[in-house]
Write an enzyme that holds these catalytic residues in place. Structure first.
Site, PDB file in Angstrom:
ATOM      1  N   CYS A  24       0.821  -1.210   0.000  1.00 14.79           N
ATOM      2  CA  CYS A  24       0.000   0.000   0.000  1.00 14.79           C
ATOM      3  C   CYS A  24       0.861   1.269   0.000  1.00 14.79           C
ATOM      4  CB  CYS A  24      -0.931   0.009   1.206  1.00 14.79           C
ATOM      5  SG  CYS A  24      -2.353   1.099   0.934  1.00 14.79           S
ATOM      6  N   ASP A  63      -6.957  -3.438  11.108  1.00 12.27           N
ATOM      7  CA  ASP A  63      -5.756  -2.607  11.191  1.00 12.27           C
ATOM      8  C   ASP A  63      -5.547  -2.118  12.608  1.00 12.27           C
ATOM      9  OD1 ASP A  63      -3.570  -1.093  10.443  1.00 12.27           O
ATOM     10  OD2 ASP A  63      -4.655   0.182   9.032  1.00 12.27           O
TER      11      ASP A  63
END
Length: 203
Positions: free
Chosen positions: A8, A129
């Site tokens: 990412c 997360d």
């Protein structure tokens, strides 16, 4: 099933070249306004044009105007939308209906309530997360019994990939800070991360 890999926060042509060589399953373009990895829509178009067709580009958003997200999906600039804000079930449903593309909803996991909220989302995929890109892990024991396929994020790096896969068997591993040096993507670390995942898969 092979654990998927997502790199990412790619921002430069050389990041894309490295990804094309290493072949993660997904890469992420961050459009969230305050992110240090933010790219403009124009940059995303240029980077997507360089990206191998085998790799899916995910757009990362934070409470973005829905028409903007729909447009990026329908133009093929991104292949999936990843939502990090307070986007509602209706927002997710509209994205799915108007684009036919996958929607990934991110949840910060601090408690069992957070886990329960993640299990109830109508998104196609879930990201679990630790927080907002500080490179820290969360308490993995909270998600031991998680039933839906999810991307594990937060504090991952080549050194703890094996542990994560053994303990959790996530659908995908999502890494950003853990493949950087001085705030920029590092090809050696990207390659080491992918190698660690793939080595675990073959053993």
């Amino acid at each position: 099933m092979m654990t998927k890999i997502k790199f990412c926060g790619l921002t430069r042509p050389c990041d894309i070249e490295a990804a094309n060589e290493i072949k993660p399953d997904y890469i992420g373009f961050v459009f969230a306004p305050k992110s240090k990895r933010r790219v403009s829509y124009k940059q995303a178009v240029d980077l997507k044009n360089l990206l191998s067709k085998d790799i899916k580009a995910v757009g990362v958003f934070l409470n973005e105007d829905i028409d903007q997200v729909i447009s990026l999906l329908n133009l093929g600039i991104i292949d999936a939308a990843q939502l990090h804000g307070s986007e509602s079930a209706d927002y997710i449903r509209r994205l799915q209906q108007e684009t036919g593309k996958p929607v990934i909803k991110a949840f910060q996991i601090h408690s069992e309530e957070d886990v329960s909220a993640a299990e109830q989302t109508n998104a196609d995929y879930i990201i679990l997360d630790a927080g907002t890109g500080e490179g820290k892990t969360f308490d993995w024991s909270l998600i031991h019994a998680f039933k839906k396929p999810y991307f594990l994020a937060g504090g991952l790096h080549p050194g703890n990939v094996t542990d994560a896969m053994h303990k959790l068997h996530p659908y995908a591993l999502d890494v950003s800070t853990g493949i950087e040096t001085d705030g920029l993507k590092d090809k050696q670390k990207m390659a080491a991360f992918a190698a660690a995942v793939r080595k675990e898969e073959t053993e």
